[in-house]
Design a protein around this motif. Structure first.
Motif, PDB file in Angstrom:
ATOM      1  N   LYS A   1       0.823  -1.209   0.000  1.00 10.94           N
ATOM      2  CA  LYS A   1       0.000   0.000   0.000  1.00 10.94           C
ATOM      3  C   LYS A   1       0.859   1.262   0.000  1.00 10.94           C
ATOM      4  O   LYS A   1       0.515   2.263  -0.644  1.00 10.94           O
ATOM      5  CB  LYS A   1      -0.927  -0.006   1.219  1.00 10.94           C
TER       6      LYS A   1
ATOM      7  N   ARG B   1      -1.118   4.395  -1.796  1.00 10.64           N
ATOM      8  CA  ARG B   1      -1.942   4.048  -2.949  1.00 10.64           C
ATOM      9  C   ARG B   1      -3.419   4.325  -2.681  1.00 10.64           C
ATOM     10  O   ARG B   1      -4.204   4.438  -3.623  1.00 10.64           O
ATOM     11  CB  ARG B   1      -1.748   2.569  -3.291  1.00 10.64           C
ATOM     12  N   THR B   2      -3.816   4.405  -1.417  1.00  8.09           N
ATOM     13  CA  THR B   2      -5.208   4.640  -1.062  1.00  8.09           C
ATOM     14  C   THR B   2      -5.270   5.261   0.315  1.00  8.09           C
ATOM     15  O   THR B   2      -4.316   5.189   1.100  1.00  8.09           O
ATOM     16  CB  THR B   2      -6.006   3.323  -1.061  1.00  8.09           C
TER      17      THR B   2
ATOM     18  N   GLU C   1      -7.884   4.386   2.199  1.00  9.32           N
ATOM     19  CA  GLU C   1      -8.770   3.483   2.910  1.00  9.32           C
ATOM     20  C   GLU C   1      -8.083   2.964   4.178  1.00  9.32           C
ATOM     21  O   GLU C   1      -6.873   2.821   4.227  1.00  9.32           O
ATOM     22  CB  GLU C   1      -9.136   2.301   2.015  1.00  9.32           C
TER      23      GLU C   1
ATOM     24  N   TRP D   1      -6.100  -0.911  -5.663  1.00  5.17           N
ATOM     25  CA  TRP D   1      -5.408   0.348  -5.373  1.00  5.17           C
ATOM     26  C   TRP D   1      -4.637   0.877  -6.582  1.00  5.17           C
ATOM     27  O   TRP D   1      -4.152   2.015  -6.542  1.00  5.17           O
ATOM     28  CB  TRP D   1      -4.433   0.150  -4.214  1.00  5.17           C
TER      29      TRP D   1
ATOM     30  N   GLY E   1     -10.121   3.563  -6.620  1.00  3.24           N
ATOM     31  CA  GLY E   1      -8.800   2.978  -6.381  1.00  3.24           C
ATOM     32  C   GLY E   1      -7.681   3.875  -6.803  1.00  3.24           C
ATOM     33  O   GLY E   1      -6.557   3.414  -6.940  1.00  3.24           O
TER      34      GLY E   1
ATOM     35  N   ALA F   1      -3.675   7.809  -3.627  1.00  6.78           N
ATOM     36  CA  ALA F   1      -4.007   8.872  -2.675  1.00  6.78           C
ATOM     37  C   ALA F   1      -2.968   9.964  -2.749  1.00  6.78           C
ATOM     38  O   ALA F   1      -1.791   9.723  -2.936  1.00  6.78           O
ATOM     39  CB  ALA F   1      -4.055   8.299  -1.260  1.00  6.78           C
TER      40      ALA F   1
END
Length: 636
Positions: free
Chosen positions: A484, A534-535, A537, A608, A618, A621
């Motif tokens: 991530k 990558r995200t 979340e 992602w 996806g 971020a």
């Protein structure tokens, strides 16, 4: 009669007594002819010399002359006699000090009859010099006085004395205060603090023959007896309950509250039918009521009723000592009440924590049922869907439902761990092979992201006992987390032996974690500000769950990181079975029977990537918030 030198013609028979202050005048005026010493003009040269020397001395000195030990003393000795001055001049010592003659006689007889000089330090003598029997302490030195005019060659005994009462009382009271300050420290309640203080005072009855400790009730209107010292039981002297706003009664508590000053109660025998005697034959006649402060004006925490020794004067030093006793008791009571309050706060927090755990458990169960009912039809709809757009929509629904299900399962896992209801089955596994199989599932995701996945999982010398399903979650979560936050570079997964532990190392070249955030890395719900991933979340509870899972294996997890350079996690678990005493150990499971639930993790990782789905679902971020969350899924 022994030969004496006659005074020179025209000279006063008292010329040798010139000066000498008040006692010189009194000796000159005294009718010595009425004593066994005879008139002064007949005194031997030795007696004249020693009297003149004694009068000129600044130390308290007393001369006992002749077989009757007739008393002659100087000015500094007058306070020793107290009210016996000047009555004691010219008296035999057994009359002047009749109350201690049994102690003094052998001390005087020894040097008078040719023995060595006698000496004693801090000698306790109970004397009557102020109208009562008083405890006193002395440094004494009794020396023979030679006199050639008598057959024995010794005319009398010269006493040099120094009162040490103040020193002895000070040292004794310091010991009492030290005991009082040390022992109540273990008290966990105000009542226990009073009880411990009372026990400490029982060994110091010469200064406090009896004591009563009262604690003020929460209503502020009553004082309740908490403990006693020197009194066998509750009774007339120590009622169990006293009203604070009513004057009268056995003790003036109302006056103590109003003034917050000690209150002296005299003539105890007139107030009570029986007063405990303490260490002396005669009981105390006086007591002091002292308020025990609480830090609030006119709101004492309690009261100390202290008996005053019948053998000591109630002077400022004595009152000061009793005040320090009350202060020490007040400190112990305050500390105990602070501990009680802290315990109440801790119990309240524990109750809140239990309620939170129950809430998480209940909510998790409530969420799981509808999620299951959603996911089942979704699977069927995806399988039957023909249109690409419709299928993408269903896949998005499924992916997010799975994500929600994973979060619910993590909350349920936490509730089970905290409630100690999680079941663990340890079995011997090839930890290197199991780890390699788990981590290799991320190979395709890493290739699509342009990140190198390096697996260094050489076989270990011996099998390692782990719960296989929990180990899956530990490995998959750490690798998923590394993916991530690693936008380029590499992810390394290593298994190695280190002493008595097996180690799992997951190292990446990702965005890293700021140094000031590292101490809180494993806190639940903590979010790290200012990183790129990558995200966005995540719920912020995953790393805490990983640590709990590792600790269930008797191990620990550590992390090091350098912002912009990457992060490394090291999981350590013991090898062998010594740490598994009382735990459930099961036979090894065939590899093909292990259900490795990697699909959800890999699918989530693929989502992602920039081209994984609809915009916003996806996409990478931007710099913002890093959720320290790792997905976990325990079997339901």
């Amino acid at each position: 009669m022994a030969h004496t030198e006659s005074p020179a013609a025209g000279a006063s028979p008292f010329a040798f007594l010139a000066g000498g202050g008040e006692m010189g005048e009194r000796i000159r005026a005294f009718d010595w002819a009425k004593t066994p010493l005879g008139p002064a003009e007949s005194w031997s040269p030795a007696l004249r010399i020693v009297v003149r020397m004694m009068l000129a001395n600044r130390l308290p000195m007393l001369l006992w002359w002749g077989p009757q030990y007739i008393s002659i003393y100087n000015d500094p000795y007058r306070p020793v006699l107290g009210n016996k001055h000047p009555w004691g001049l010219g008296l035999p010592v057994k009359e002047c000090w009749r109350e201690i003659w049994d102690v003094l006689q052998p001390l005087i007889d020894t040097p008078f009859h040719g023995g060595p000089a006698t000496w004693d330090e801090d000698l306790m003598l109970v004397i009557d010099r102020y109208g009562f029997n008083e405890e006193t302490h002395w440094l004494i030195a009794y020396s023979p006085v030679p006199d050639e005019s008598v057959p024995s060659g010794i005319g009398g005994v010269l006493a040099t004395v120094h009162e040490t009462t103040e020193k002895v009382l000070s040292e004794r009271r310091m010991t009492a205060l030290r005991d009082l300050g040390t022992r109540p420290a273990e008290a966990k309640t105000a009542e226990a603090a009073c009880a411990i203080a009372a026990r400490a005072l029982e060994t110091h009855e010469r200064d406090i023959p009896f004591a009563l400790f009262y604690l003020v009730d929460a209503d502020g209107a009553h004082a309740r007896l908490a403990s006693t010292a020197g009194i066998a039981a509750v009774g007339e002297l120590g009622p169990r309950l006293l009203e604070l706003d009513v004057k009268g009664g056995p003790w003036p508590l109302a006056d103590a509250v109003w003034t917050m000053q000690p209150q002296i109660v005299v003539d105890l025998a007139d107030c009570f039918s029986a007063v405990p005697a303490g260490p002396w034959p005669d009981p105390p006649t006086t007591a002091v009521v002292l308020p025990i402060g609480s830090g609030k004006p006119h709101e004492p925490a309690g009261f100390l009723v202290a008996g005053v020794s019948s053998r000591l004067r109630l002077n400022d030093a004595y009152l000061g000592f009793l005040g320090l006793v009350a202060s020490q008791a007040g400190t112990a009571i305050a500390n105990a009440r602070a501990y009680e309050e802290e315990q109440r706060r801790a119990e309240s927090l524990a109750e809140l924590d239990r309620a939170k755990t129950t809430f998480f458990s209940n909510v998790s169960h409530e969420f799981r049922t509808p999620l299951t009912l959603i996911l089942g039809p979704l699977d069927d709809a995806i399988a039957d869907a023909d249109e690409r757009v419709q299928r993408e929509r269903l896949l998005t629904l499924q992916r997010n439902a799975l994500r929600l299900q994973k979060l619910v399962n993590m909350l349920l896992d936490f509730s089970r761990i905290e409630a100690r209801r999680v079941q663990i089955s340890f079995q011997p596994v090839d930890l290197a092979e199991l780890t390699r199989e788990l981590a290799s599932n991320f190979q395709s995701a890493c290739e699509k992201a342009g990140v190198e996945l390096v697996l260094d999982c050489a076989p270990l010398p011996k099998p390692v006992y782990v719960d296989a399903e929990m180990w899956e979650k530990i490995v998959l979560n750490l690798v998923s987390n590394a993916f991530k936050f690693t936008l380029e570079g590499r992810i390394e997964v290593m298994v190695r032996q280190s002493g008595s532990h097996a180690e799992l190392v997951v190292r990446d070249t990702g965005v890293g974690i700021p140094a000031d955030q590292m101490p809180r890395l494993f806190e639940r719900f903590h979010r790290v500000e200012g990183v790129t991933g990558r995200t966005q979340e995540g719920s912020g509870i995953g790393l805490a769950l990983v640590r709990e899972l590792v600790r269930l294996h008797g191990g620990d997890v550590e992390a090091t990181s350098l912002a912009g350079k990457g992060t490394s996690f090291v999981v350590k678990v013991p090898v062998g079975t010594a740490h598994l005493q009382g735990q459930r150990i099961v036979p090894p499971t065939a590899p093909n029977s292990m259900v490795l639930r990697t699909g959800h993790y890999v699918e989530e990782a693929l989502s992602w990537l920039p081209d994984a789905g609809a915009a916003g679902d996806g996409a990478p971020a931007s710099v913002g918030t890093l959720h320290l969350e790792l997905g976990a899924h325990l079997p339901v």
